[in-house]
Enzyme design. Structure first.
Site, PDB file in Angstrom:
ATOM      1  N   PRO A   1      51.028  30.048  22.975  1.00  0.00           N
ATOM      2  CA  PRO A   1      51.254  30.391  24.383  1.00  0.00           C
ATOM      3  C   PRO A   1      49.976  30.939  25.022  1.00  0.00           C
ATOM      4  O   PRO A   1      49.317  31.795  24.455  1.00  0.00           O
ATOM      5  CB  PRO A   1      52.330  31.480  24.308  1.00  0.00           C
ATOM      6  CG  PRO A   1      52.876  31.418  22.931  1.00  0.00           C
ATOM      7  CD  PRO A   1      51.802  30.872  22.064  1.00  0.00           C
ATOM      8  N   GLU A   2      49.636  30.417  26.169  1.00  0.00           N
ATOM      9  CA  GLU A   2      48.463  30.907  26.895  1.00  0.00           C
ATOM     10  C   GLU A   2      48.932  31.771  28.048  1.00  0.00           C
ATOM     11  O   GLU A   2      50.131  31.894  28.307  1.00  0.00           O
ATOM     12  CB  GLU A   2      47.659  29.715  27.434  1.00  0.00           C
ATOM     13  CG  GLU A   2      47.068  28.836  26.363  1.00  0.00           C
ATOM     14  CD  GLU A   2      45.969  29.541  25.580  1.00  0.00           C
ATOM     15  OE1 GLU A   2      45.308  30.424  26.144  1.00  0.00           O
ATOM     16  OE2 GLU A   2      45.784  29.212  24.416  1.00  0.00           O
TER      17      GLU A   2
ATOM     18  N   LYS B   1      48.272  37.541  28.829  1.00  0.00           N
ATOM     19  CA  LYS B   1      49.267  37.003  27.893  1.00  0.00           C
ATOM     20  C   LYS B   1      50.407  37.976  27.647  1.00  0.00           C
ATOM     21  O   LYS B   1      51.220  37.782  26.754  1.00  0.00           O
ATOM     22  CB  LYS B   1      48.587  36.641  26.582  1.00  0.00           C
ATOM     23  CG  LYS B   1      47.590  35.504  26.741  1.00  0.00           C
ATOM     24  CD  LYS B   1      46.935  35.180  25.429  1.00  0.00           C
ATOM     25  CE  LYS B   1      45.880  34.096  25.627  1.00  0.00           C
ATOM     26  NZ  LYS B   1      45.173  33.818  24.382  1.00  0.00           N
TER      27      LYS B   1
ATOM     28  N   ASN C   1      25.280  56.204  42.830  1.00  0.00           N
ATOM     29  CA  ASN C   1      25.151  57.656  42.868  1.00  0.00           C
ATOM     30  C   ASN C   1      24.510  58.168  44.158  1.00  0.00           C
ATOM     31  O   ASN C   1      24.842  59.250  44.628  1.00  0.00           O
ATOM     32  CB  ASN C   1      24.357  58.116  41.642  1.00  0.00           C
ATOM     33  CG  ASN C   1      24.667  59.540  41.295  1.00  0.00           C
ATOM     34  OD1 ASN C   1      25.820  59.950  41.375  1.00  0.00           O
ATOM     35  ND2 ASN C   1      23.652  60.303  40.959  1.00  0.00           N
TER      36      ASN C   1
ATOM     37  N   ARG D   1      26.723  62.887  36.758  1.00  0.00           N
ATOM     38  CA  ARG D   1      25.633  62.374  37.593  1.00  0.00           C
ATOM     39  C   ARG D   1      25.228  63.435  38.603  1.00  0.00           C
ATOM     40  O   ARG D   1      26.044  64.227  39.074  1.00  0.00           O
ATOM     41  CB  ARG D   1      26.089  61.114  38.360  1.00  0.00           C
ATOM     42  CG  ARG D   1      26.691  60.016  37.500  1.00  0.00           C
ATOM     43  CD  ARG D   1      25.666  59.306  36.650  1.00  0.00           C
ATOM     44  NE  ARG D   1      24.597  58.712  37.440  1.00  0.00           N
ATOM     45  CZ  ARG D   1      24.669  57.517  38.027  1.00  0.00           C
ATOM     46  NH1 ARG D   1      25.787  56.804  37.932  1.00  0.00           N
ATOM     47  NH2 ARG D   1      23.642  57.028  38.703  1.00  0.00           N
TER      48      ARG D   1
END
Ligand SMILES: [Zn+2]
Length: 286
Positions: free
Chosen positions: A18-19, A66, A183, A268
């Site tokens: 199954p995809e 999936k 930033n 940051r």
């Protein structure tokens, strides 16, 4: 006749792995038949877990990649992954299954039908909010330069992905919400909007939160032409940025020394004016 959802999804490839599109087609089959419907009994290899899911109405059936998510009314969600050999069948009651019970992974009994999943690779019961979070975590946010910016959508997406006590600065940098704000823009947006970097998502209403992303998009687009990064469009020689990189220098609006500190999830550097950006809650409706 029993319906084999795997074959229903794709007759020619029924026996193949199954995809993602198979799972989407199964979801398309199940969603209109199960949504809003009472699941009288859930069968799972673990009877205790099955009991927690029985007697609930289905809120939604959704495929992501999936994985198939069946959301129940009690905030529990059944997540399944068919793996290599899994399949879904639908049977009228009192009809013999076409696979042995030992291959059962999950069965949902409604008043009219029994929906049975065999040989799934994984079936687990998870709390719905964490599932939604997991779903959105797998996607990248909107591109603030390339995509249309919808401030209300971005505000709701931020709240979906992050906890209420997350910092606003972390939301602005979070690429699962929106890509583009770095930033430098982070500090500049907060200054222009007069928002303290200490604010949490819960301190802002959706308007204030959405405006930050809209401003980010505007600034990014105005800077596409190259040259110095500019957030301060004044015709003087005081600089092209309001606060970034200006620690200890006077605020260009009020002369108060700009402060800086490493903040947020990624530690940051963050720059702000303590006078222009007081730590006030920004909610117009409360
Ligand atoms: Zn100031």
């Amino acid at each position: 006749m029993p319906v084999h959802l795997g074959k229903l999804a794709d007759q020619r490839k029924a026996d193949r792995m199954p995809e993602g599109d198979t799972v989407h087609k199964i979801a398309q089959f199940l969603a209109p038949r199960l949504t809003g419907v009472m699941v009288e009994q859930v069968k799972l290899p673990d009877a205790d877990t099955a009991k927690r899911c029985s007697g609930q109405r289905v809120r939604a059936v959704v495929a992501r990649g999936k994985h198939l998510f069946i959301e129940l009314d009690n905030e529990l969600t059944i997540r399944s992954h068919l793996g290599m050999h899994g399949s879904w069948h639908r049977y009228p009651h009192a009809t013999a299954w076409q696979r042995p019970r030992s291959q059962l992974s999950l069965a949902l009994s409604t008043a009219d039908w029994e929906y049975v999943c065999f040989n799934a690779k994984e079936v687990e019961i998870v709390r719905s909010p964490s599932v939604r979070r997991r779903i959105v975590h797998t996607r990248l946010g909107v591109d603030l330069i390339a995509d249309h910016t919808d401030p209300a959508f971005l505000a709701s997406r931020a709240r979906e992905i992050l906890d209420a006590d997350a910092l606003l600065i972390d939301a602005l940098l979070d690429k699962r919400i929106a890509c583009g704000i770095g930033n430098v823009y982070k500090s500049e947006i907060l200054f222009i909007e007069r928002l303290s970097p200490a604010l949490l998502l819960t301190d802002l209403d959706d308007d204030s939160l959405g405006k930050c992303f809209q401003l980010g998009a505007d600034l990014l687009r105005r800077n596409l032409g190259g040259g110095r990064r500019t957030t301060r469009f004044e015709h003087d020689d005081a600089g092209s940025l309001w606060v970034y990189g200006r620690s200890g220098l006077p605020c260009l609006q009020c002369d108060t020394p700009i402060q800086s500190r490493r903040m947020g999830r990624h530690h940051r550097n963050t720059y702000w004016c303590p006078v222009c950006q007081p730590n006030n809650v920004h909610k117009t409706n409360t």
